[in-house]
Enzyme design. Structure first.
Site, PDB file in Angstrom:
ATOM      1  N   LYS A  32       0.564  -1.564   0.061  1.00 18.21           N
ATOM      2  CA  LYS A  32       0.126  -0.371   0.255  1.00 18.21           C
ATOM      3  C   LYS A  32       1.107   1.268  -0.312  1.00 18.21           C
ATOM      4  CE  LYS A  32      -2.747   1.855   3.715  1.00 18.21           C
ATOM      5  NZ  LYS A  32      -1.830   3.368   3.978  1.00 18.21           N
ATOM      6  N   ASP A  59      -3.468   4.541  -1.911  1.00 12.99           N
ATOM      7  CA  ASP A  59      -3.859   4.913  -1.203  1.00 12.99           C
ATOM      8  C   ASP A  59      -4.469   6.600  -0.925  1.00 12.99           C
ATOM      9  OD1 ASP A  59      -6.044   4.979   1.290  1.00 12.99           O
ATOM     10  OD2 ASP A  59      -4.330   4.545   2.760  1.00 12.99           O
ATOM     11  N   LYS A  61      -7.240   8.322  -0.542  1.00 15.92           N
ATOM     12  CA  LYS A  61      -8.387   9.114  -0.402  1.00 15.92           C
ATOM     13  C   LYS A  61      -8.667  10.271  -0.782  1.00 15.92           C
ATOM     14  CE  LYS A  61      -7.097   6.350   4.223  1.00 15.92           C
ATOM     15  NZ  LYS A  61      -5.947   6.520   4.253  1.00 15.92           N
ATOM     16  N   ASP A  64     -13.473  15.218  -3.653  1.00 15.91           N
ATOM     17  CA  ASP A  64     -13.715  16.458  -3.757  1.00 15.91           C
ATOM     18  C   ASP A  64     -14.713  16.855  -4.644  1.00 15.91           C
ATOM     19  OD1 ASP A  64     -12.332  19.229  -5.078  1.00 15.91           O
ATOM     20  OD2 ASP A  64     -10.437  18.716  -4.492  1.00 15.91           O
ATOM     21  N   THR A 119     -10.285   4.443  10.599  1.00 18.07           N
ATOM     22  CA  THR A 119     -10.123   2.862  11.652  1.00 18.07           C
ATOM     23  C   THR A 119      -9.665   3.983  13.504  1.00 18.07           C
ATOM     24  OG1 THR A 119      -8.522   2.352  10.876  1.00 18.07           O
ATOM     25  CG2 THR A 119     -10.197   0.802  11.054  1.00 18.07           C
ATOM     26  N   ARG A 211       2.637  -0.561  10.564  1.00 20.22           N
ATOM     27  CA  ARG A 211       3.220  -0.231  12.050  1.00 20.22           C
ATOM     28  C   ARG A 211       4.009  -1.810  11.955  1.00 20.22           C
ATOM     29  NH1 ARG A 211       0.929   4.954  14.321  1.00 20.22           N
ATOM     30  NH2 ARG A 211      -0.571   3.837  13.296  1.00 20.22           N
TER      31      ARG A 211
HETATM   32  O1  C5P Z   1       0.636   1.521  10.612  1.00 22.72           O
HETATM   33  P1  C5P Z   1      -0.921   1.498  10.980  1.00 22.72           P
HETATM   34  O2  C5P Z   1      -1.402  -0.533  10.829  1.00 22.72           O
HETATM   35  O3  C5P Z   1      -1.879   1.532  11.724  1.00 22.72           O
HETATM   36  O4  C5P Z   1      -1.339   1.373   9.336  1.00 22.72           O
HETATM   37  C1  C5P Z   1      -2.279   1.554   8.898  1.00 22.72           C
HETATM   38  C2  C5P Z   1      -2.375   2.054   7.345  1.00 22.72           C
HETATM   39  O5  C5P Z   1      -4.094   1.803   7.173  1.00 22.72           O
HETATM   40  C3  C5P Z   1      -2.331   3.491   7.043  1.00 22.72           C
HETATM   41  O6  C5P Z   1      -1.974   3.776   6.547  1.00 22.72           O
HETATM   42  C4  C5P Z   1      -3.232   4.351   7.382  1.00 22.72           C
HETATM   43  O7  C5P Z   1      -3.482   5.326   5.999  1.00 22.72           O
HETATM   44  C5  C5P Z   1      -4.595   3.296   6.533  1.00 22.72           C
HETATM   45  N1  C5P Z   1      -5.473   3.541   6.641  1.00 22.72           N
HETATM   46  C6  C5P Z   1      -6.053   3.442   8.069  1.00 22.72           C
HETATM   47  N2  C5P Z   1      -7.732   3.022   8.053  1.00 22.72           N
HETATM   48  C7  C5P Z   1      -8.319   3.897   7.056  1.00 22.72           C
HETATM   49  C8  C5P Z   1      -7.891   3.633   5.778  1.00 22.72           C
HETATM   50  C9  C5P Z   1      -6.304   4.092   5.583  1.00 22.72           C
HETATM   51  O8  C5P Z   1      -5.414   3.049   8.582  1.00 22.72           O
HETATM   52  N3  C5P Z   1     -10.185   3.841   7.123  1.00 22.72           N
END
Ligand code: C5P
Length: 233
Positions: A32, A59, A61, A64, A119, A211
């Site tokens: 991603k 990703d 998002k 607009d 999330t 992460r």
């Molecule tokens: O590091 P982590 O596992 O929290 O990363 C989650 C990834 O998913 C991040 O890149 C974040 O921008 C993305 N994301 C998210 N929640 C959403 C959409 C995308 O955490 N609803």
């Protein structure tokens, strides 16, 4: 239906990302590319990662006016990404315009999925900051229904809502779910989380993990653990 783990490569340079992917030696995880990397490295990073044989979820998002989103999606589509996304909050008109923009002259296009609620947002924050006074599950189901009506392929949601989305939109409507953590891991800023195995049981088609893999002492081992927990239930 493909089921897979997508690694969120949230790095601030192309070099760091490519060095990270080199650790996987021949394995080609689904990658991603989010805002941080795209803004730092530009469209070339999408082409480079595709050239190396990875699938790419771009990703960015988008949110607009419909015309701007349509034209921007046409540009993103030409980069060869496998999945693109936007915010369902941008309305059904915006989602329809995005699909038009994404469709290439030969009729092919990347999958398009809509973010329902981030999330990192919980019901309390949604109520206070966004004045959305409905239960989270209802908001997510409503946004998912809008996305399906607009012709999209799925949504980004918490694994906690994946089952409800499938109930409303059908089994083949994709649920791509961030907010995944190992049982013994740190939640960071994510609020609505599940483990990989729980996410699979709850109906996630793809889990997005950042992460817990990128910041692990051994990212390849963390990725493999994630795959094992997600796939082998
Ligand atoms: O590091 P982590 O596992 O929290 O990363 C989650 C990834 O998913 C991040 O890149 C974040 O921008 C993305 N994301 C998210 N929640 C959403 C959409 C995308 O955490 N609803």
């Amino acid at each position: 239906m493909a089921i897979d783990v997508i690694i969120a490569c949230d790095f601030d340079s192309a070099q760091k990302t490519l060095d990270f992917l080199d650790l996987f030696k021949g394995k080609k995880p689904f990658v991603k590319i989010g805002m941080e990397l795209f803004y730092a490295a530009g469209p070339d990073i999408v082409r480079e990662i595709k050239k190396r044989g990875h699938k790419v979820f771009l990703d960015l998002k988008l949110h607009d006016i419909p015309n701007t989103v349509k034209k921007s999606m046409a540009v993103l589509s030409s980069l060869g990404a496998d999945i693109c996304n936007l915010h369902a909050a941008g309305t059904t008109a915006m989602m329809r315009a995005a699909l038009e923009g994404l469709t290439r002259p030969d009729g092919t296009r990347p999958l398009l999925i809509a973010v329902t609620q981030l999330t990192s947002t919980d019901e309390e924050t949604m109520k206070r900051d966004l004045l959305i006074d409905k239960p989270m599950a209802e908001v997510v189901r409503h946004y998912a229904r809008n996305a399906k009506e607009a012709g999209l392929d799925g949504v980004v949601c918490s694994p906690l809502e994946a089952g409800a989305v499938h109930e409303v939109c059908g089994a083949s409507f994709l649920t791509v779910t961030p907010g995944v953590r190992f049982a013994d891991g740190d939640k960071g800023d994510q609020k609505r989380v599940m483990t990989p195995a729980e996410a699979r049981k709850a109906g996630s088609d793809y889990i997005v993990v950042g992460r817990p893999i990128t910041a692990a002492a051994d990212p390849v081992a963390a990725y493999e653990r994630c795959l094992r927990e997600f796939l082998e239930i």
